[in-house]
Design an enzyme around this catalytic site. Sequence first.
Site, short mmCIF file in Angstrom:
data_model
loop_
_atom_site.label_atom_id
_atom_site.label_comp_id
_atom_site.label_asym_id
_atom_site.label_seq_id
_atom_site.Cartn_x
_atom_site.Cartn_y
_atom_site.Cartn_z
CB CYS A 194 -3.40 0.68 2.00
SG CYS A 194 -3.67 -0.99 2.56
CG HIS A 196 -3.99 -3.04 -0.92
ND1 HIS A 196 -3.17 -2.03 -0.50
CD2 HIS A 196 -4.43 -2.66 -2.13
CE1 HIS A 196 -3.10 -1.10 -1.44
NE2 HIS A 196 -3.85 -1.45 -2.44
#
Lengths: 169, 472
Positions: free
Chosen positions: A109, A39
Amino acid sequence: MDQHDSTFGVQLFICDLSRGMARQLSPIMLGKQLDGIWHTSIVVYGEEFFYGGAGISSCPPGGTMLGPPDTVVELGNTEVTEEIFLDYLSSLGETTYSGDKYRLFEHNCNTFTNEVAQFLTGNKIPSYITDLPSEVLSTPFGQVLRPILDSIHIAPPGRNVISCQNNHG
Amino acid sequence: MAENSGTDPAVETNTEENAAASATIIKVTVKTPKDKEEIAIAEDSSVAQFKEEISKRFKANQDQLVLIFAGKILKDGDTLGQHGIKDGLTVHLVIKTAQKTSGGGSSQTSASSGPGPSQGNTDGSANSSPAGNLGTPQGSGPSPTPTQPPNMLAGFGDLSGLANLGMGSANFMELQQQMQRQLMSNPEMLSQIMENPLVQSMMSNPDLMRQMIVANPQMQQLMERNPEISHMLNNPELMRQTMELARNPAMMQEMMRNQDRALSNLESIPGGYNALRRMYTDIQEPMFSAAREQFGNNPFSPSRTENREPLPNPWGPPDTAATTTSGTATTTSSTTSSTTPSVSNPLGISSSSLGNGMFNSPGMQSLMQQISENPQLMQNMLSAPYMRTMMQSLAQNPDIASQVARPSFPKMLQMFAGGNASTPTPEVRFQQQLEQLSAMGFINREANLQALIATGGDINAAIERLLGSQPS
């Protein structure tokens, strides 16, 4: 040299969502070695910006529930001012990066960070991060998990960038 | 003016736009957050001219345009060449919204769905509280979801189960005991667990249940000693019935009561008591002990039959006396954690013991060790947003979840049976069985190994498996 605009450093924060489990379990579960479920977020102007199920959000660097990053990559410098950047983010948030457009595999993301990184510095983020979804999907297990994972929205809490526009002078 | 595009570079008729001498047109992509356009412009134009083109195309005032390339803001006075803008490259554009309020206001409506029902995107938790607790609003981010009975989720990949072990305790065994304590102290929790459709769908799948039980090595040893038990396990009808019971605690209690009453009647028949006793010692007690050893104290240990030397418990739970002959038959207190095996519920299955069985497989154990070495890991893991929403969606789609679990389950079992760090590799462990199999004529060592791993070292089952895959 036109340095009357100060430049701002841009960093990429990388966190492993699986907290090391992917590194251990991926060879068995997926058949290939994945070092982590990455992430990412962009850190610039002293704030961390990221995209999730809640749209584009921001928080103090290292302030998401994932904590401080596992890896930090220097993306370079940008002349873009914070004001312009926030304008840019709010347009993004209205269109391609609204919360409901979040897709764990295709539009996540990392997609966001990649785009913002290019906007700010012209550089992309490391390819091992953007290649991750296709790596996973190319395994049978990934295919099986796909319907479930598609419905996941990762939404770490943070200040919503769009709404904070009102507070800026 | 268009005729001269390629033929005559010397003659310039396009002087309106392009100031300099050789006007090589390049195509530059201009990208806004919403849009992107390809703009043809002369290579050596100035940024101002570029902006002019852009303002026409994007219908915006030139003053509002901010052009960014390679992290630099392009100023009107610069030229494209100065910044290295060539054919095919992308330049970013931000159109400044002049008034902050209007610009900000218009973007509110679309984005306002953000902060509020962010978890609502995953359809809020319509489920009963175990799932409901998972969908806590983002505000309570870092705090671990409290008191989640993780056991039933254990079947679905212990990753998800792990996330629920939110007690912050480093030692896994402690964790498990805490879990039990809570389960025992809060009987409603059990019914909540049962109500969870996830659990129900899981339990309605006898194959899954059987695999989980079989995966417990103690159970396997038990099965070897008492073939009747394996018969019982292999009888789907019986399994289903047992599952039904386990699923419905009220029904189970009722049945148990009836059974106990019937049994006590049996006692009054001459010779009946002996029959009962035999039944108990042969079947129930070993099974019960096996199940109980997971939890520690075994108050029922007094009459160890001869084939019951104390089972070595490889996971070393902190139970002090596995063989306390305290004689206090605390049947009542133990119902929630390990259901007293009765005739109708021969395996003593209860929801919690299932989960615990899964947890205690050696593969899990090594994983747990590693995690317990780093207690922060646990804390972090359960606070990972990923986990919570995963559980939520799993809980809401029990069908998908059970479908997922079924194909991957054998793999997971394999993994846990064969893939842990602390015990030897399956090849070594099954050395003896492998030799036996090859002596019997199963020459495919790979297949043998796979079968052994899948059945946990049970030769007979492995043979069945191998035979099943070879139609000849």
